[in-house]
Write a protein that holds these residues in place. Structure first.
Motif, PDB file in Angstrom:
ATOM      1  N   UNK A  16      -7.460  -3.536  12.764  1.00 25.23           N
ATOM      2  CA  UNK A  16      -7.105  -4.908  12.452  1.00 25.23           C
ATOM      3  C   UNK A  16      -8.343  -5.702  12.103  1.00 25.23           C
ATOM      4  N   UNK A  17      -8.158  -6.679  11.241  1.00 28.12           N
ATOM      5  CA  UNK A  17      -9.205  -7.618  10.875  1.00 28.12           C
ATOM      6  C   UNK A  17      -8.680  -9.004  11.228  1.00 28.12           C
ATOM      7  N   UNK A  18      -9.106  -9.518  12.356  1.00 28.02           N
ATOM      8  CA  UNK A  18      -8.579 -10.798  12.830  1.00 28.02           C
ATOM      9  C   UNK A  18      -8.986 -11.954  11.925  1.00 28.02           C
ATOM     10  N   UNK A  19     -10.101 -11.813  11.240  1.00 27.50           N
ATOM     11  CA  UNK A  19     -10.532 -12.876  10.328  1.00 27.50           C
ATOM     12  C   UNK A  19      -9.618 -12.965   9.106  1.00 27.50           C
ATOM     13  N   UNK A  20      -8.982 -11.843   8.765  1.00 30.84           N
ATOM     14  CA  UNK A  20      -8.096 -11.809   7.599  1.00 30.84           C
ATOM     15  C   UNK A  20      -6.623 -11.777   7.996  1.00 30.84           C
ATOM     16  N   UNK A  21      -6.349 -11.838   9.301  1.00 29.34           N
ATOM     17  CA  UNK A  21      -4.957 -11.777   9.778  1.00 29.34           C
ATOM     18  C   UNK A  21      -4.232 -10.559   9.202  1.00 29.34           C
ATOM     19  N   UNK A  22      -4.917  -9.443   9.217  1.00 29.04           N
ATOM     20  CA  UNK A  22      -4.376  -8.247   8.580  1.00 29.04           C
ATOM     21  C   UNK A  22      -4.538  -7.032   9.493  1.00 29.04           C
ATOM     22  N   UNK A  23      -3.505  -6.200   9.510  1.00 31.36           N
ATOM     23  CA  UNK A  23      -3.567  -4.933  10.218  1.00 31.36           C
ATOM     24  C   UNK A  23      -3.405  -3.818   9.184  1.00 31.36           C
ATOM     25  N   UNK A  24      -4.087  -2.717   9.431  1.00 32.24           N
ATOM     26  CA  UNK A  24      -4.099  -1.604   8.486  1.00 32.24           C
ATOM     27  C   UNK A  24      -3.601  -0.323   9.158  1.00 32.24           C
ATOM     28  N   UNK A  25      -3.116   0.574   8.329  1.00 33.83           N
ATOM     29  CA  UNK A  25      -2.810   1.924   8.789  1.00 33.83           C
ATOM     30  C   UNK A  25      -3.371   2.894   7.760  1.00 33.83           C
ATOM     31  N   UNK A  61       0.777  -1.229   0.000  1.00 36.48           N
ATOM     32  CA  UNK A  61       0.000   0.000   0.000  1.00 36.48           C
ATOM     33  C   UNK A  61       0.808   1.280   0.000  1.00 36.48           C
ATOM     34  N   UNK A  62       2.117   1.171   0.104  1.00 41.05           N
ATOM     35  CA  UNK A  62       2.928   2.374   0.058  1.00 41.05           C
ATOM     36  C   UNK A  62       2.961   2.981  -1.330  1.00 41.05           C
ATOM     37  N   UNK A  63       3.547   4.165  -1.424  1.00 42.41           N
ATOM     38  CA  UNK A  63       3.637   4.834  -2.719  1.00 42.41           C
ATOM     39  C   UNK A  63       3.971   6.288  -2.581  1.00 42.41           C
ATOM     40  N   UNK A  64       3.790   6.996  -3.684  1.00 45.46           N
ATOM     41  CA  UNK A  64       4.052   8.435  -3.734  1.00 45.46           C
ATOM     42  C   UNK A  64       2.725   9.175  -3.721  1.00 45.46           C
ATOM     43  N   UNK A  65       2.616  10.163  -2.844  1.00 44.72           N
ATOM     44  CA  UNK A  65       1.383  10.928  -2.718  1.00 44.72           C
ATOM     45  C   UNK A  65       1.733  12.378  -2.437  1.00 44.72           C
ATOM     46  N   UNK A  66       0.878  13.272  -2.863  1.00 41.76           N
ATOM     47  CA  UNK A  66       1.094  14.687  -2.569  1.00 41.76           C
ATOM     48  C   UNK A  66       0.682  15.004  -1.140  1.00 41.76           C
ATOM     49  N   UNK A  67       1.279  16.046  -0.611  1.00 41.84           N
ATOM     50  CA  UNK A  67       0.912  16.497   0.728  1.00 41.84           C
ATOM     51  C   UNK A  67      -0.589  16.749   0.788  1.00 41.84           C
ATOM     52  N   UNK A  68      -1.195  16.305   1.901  1.00 42.46           N
ATOM     53  CA  UNK A  68      -2.640  16.407   2.058  1.00 42.46           C
ATOM     54  C   UNK A  68      -3.396  15.188   1.601  1.00 42.46           C
ATOM     55  N   UNK A  69      -2.705  14.300   0.916  1.00 40.90           N
ATOM     56  CA  UNK A  69      -3.332  13.092   0.408  1.00 40.90           C
ATOM     57  C   UNK A  69      -3.411  11.981   1.441  1.00 40.90           C
ATOM     58  N   UNK A  70      -3.883  10.828   0.974  1.00 38.60           N
ATOM     59  CA  UNK A  70      -4.098   9.686   1.863  1.00 38.60           C
ATOM     60  C   UNK A  70      -3.509   8.415   1.260  1.00 38.60           C
ATOM     61  N   UNK A  71      -3.134   7.522   2.147  1.00 40.69           N
ATOM     62  CA  UNK A  71      -2.717   6.171   1.771  1.00 40.69           C
ATOM     63  C   UNK A  71      -3.226   5.205   2.831  1.00 40.69           C
ATOM     64  N   UNK A  72      -3.446   3.978   2.416  1.00 39.09           N
ATOM     65  CA  UNK A  72      -3.814   2.929   3.365  1.00 39.09           C
ATOM     66  C   UNK A  72      -2.814   1.794   3.242  1.00 39.09           C
ATOM     67  N   UNK A  73      -2.093   1.562   4.316  1.00 39.69           N
ATOM     68  CA  UNK A  73      -1.144   0.456   4.356  1.00 39.69           C
ATOM     69  C   UNK A  73      -1.827  -0.785   4.906  1.00 39.69           C
ATOM     70  N   UNK A  74      -1.411  -1.934   4.401  1.00 33.32           N
ATOM     71  CA  UNK A  74      -1.897  -3.218   4.896  1.00 33.32           C
ATOM     72  C   UNK A  74      -0.707  -4.084   5.272  1.00 33.32           C
ATOM     73  N   UNK A  75      -0.913  -4.948   6.232  1.00 33.98           N
ATOM     74  CA  UNK A  75       0.108  -5.910   6.629  1.00 33.98           C
ATOM     75  C   UNK A  75      -0.593  -7.250   6.837  1.00 33.98           C
ATOM     76  N   UNK A  76      -0.282  -8.186   5.970  1.00 37.53           N
ATOM     77  CA  UNK A  76      -0.869  -9.515   6.054  1.00 37.53           C
ATOM     78  C   UNK A  76       0.081 -10.445   6.802  1.00 37.53           C
ATOM     79  N   UNK A  77      -0.428 -11.087   7.823  1.00 37.46           N
ATOM     80  CA  UNK A  77       0.389 -11.951   8.671  1.00 37.46           C
ATOM     81  C   UNK A  77       0.067 -13.415   8.422  1.00 37.46           C
ATOM     82  N   UNK A  78       1.093 -14.231   8.484  1.00 40.75           N
ATOM     83  CA  UNK A  78       0.925 -15.681   8.409  1.00 40.75           C
ATOM     84  C   UNK A  78       1.949 -16.336   9.313  1.00 40.75           C
TER      85      UNK A  78
END
Length: 118
Positions: A71-80, A8-25
């Motif tokens: 976090x979504x425990x059903x998907x083993x994923x945490x978000x930011x 979910x990372x990337x390049x964004x302009x100031x004031x913009x938004x991003x959503x990071x995900x982390x999938x755990x196994x």
């Protein structure tokens, strides 16, 4: 084998938004405190946000009101969810997990780059 994979990372302009995900196994996700760290060039790694297995959250002051960890425990994923991004948010963002203290996290992802342009 434990894996934490950020995306979910990337390049964004100031004031913009991003959503990071982390999938755990390879871990019992529900038992782990999850955290997001970041490290900017030339700076120490800092803990940005934490979420417990019960859903309690905490944030570093510089991101309060702008970032949301979940976090979504059903998907083993945490978000930011990162809103109102600033150039000083530019860093590599890492996901971390530990069953007791994420400040001494046992498991780490490889990171995802977030770049905020002014």
């Amino acid at each position: 084998q434990v894996q934490l994979v950020e995306s979910g990372g990337g390049l964004v302009q100031a004031g913009g938004s991003l959503r990071l995900s982390c999938a755990a196994s390879g871990i019992i996700f529900n038992n782990n405190i999850m955290g997001w760290y970041r490290q900017a060039p030339g700076k120490q790694r800092e803990l940005v946000a934490v979420i417990t297995s019960g859903g309690s959250t905490n944030y570093v002051n510089s991101v309060k009101g702008r970032f949301t960890i979940s976090r979504d425990n059903a998907k083993n994923t945490v978000y930011l969810q990162m809103n109102s991004l600033k150039p000083e948010d530019t860093a590599v963002y890492y996901c971390a997990a530990d069953t007791e203290n994420v400040l001494k996290a046992e498991y780490w992802g490889r990171g995802t780059q977030v770049t905020v342009s002014s």
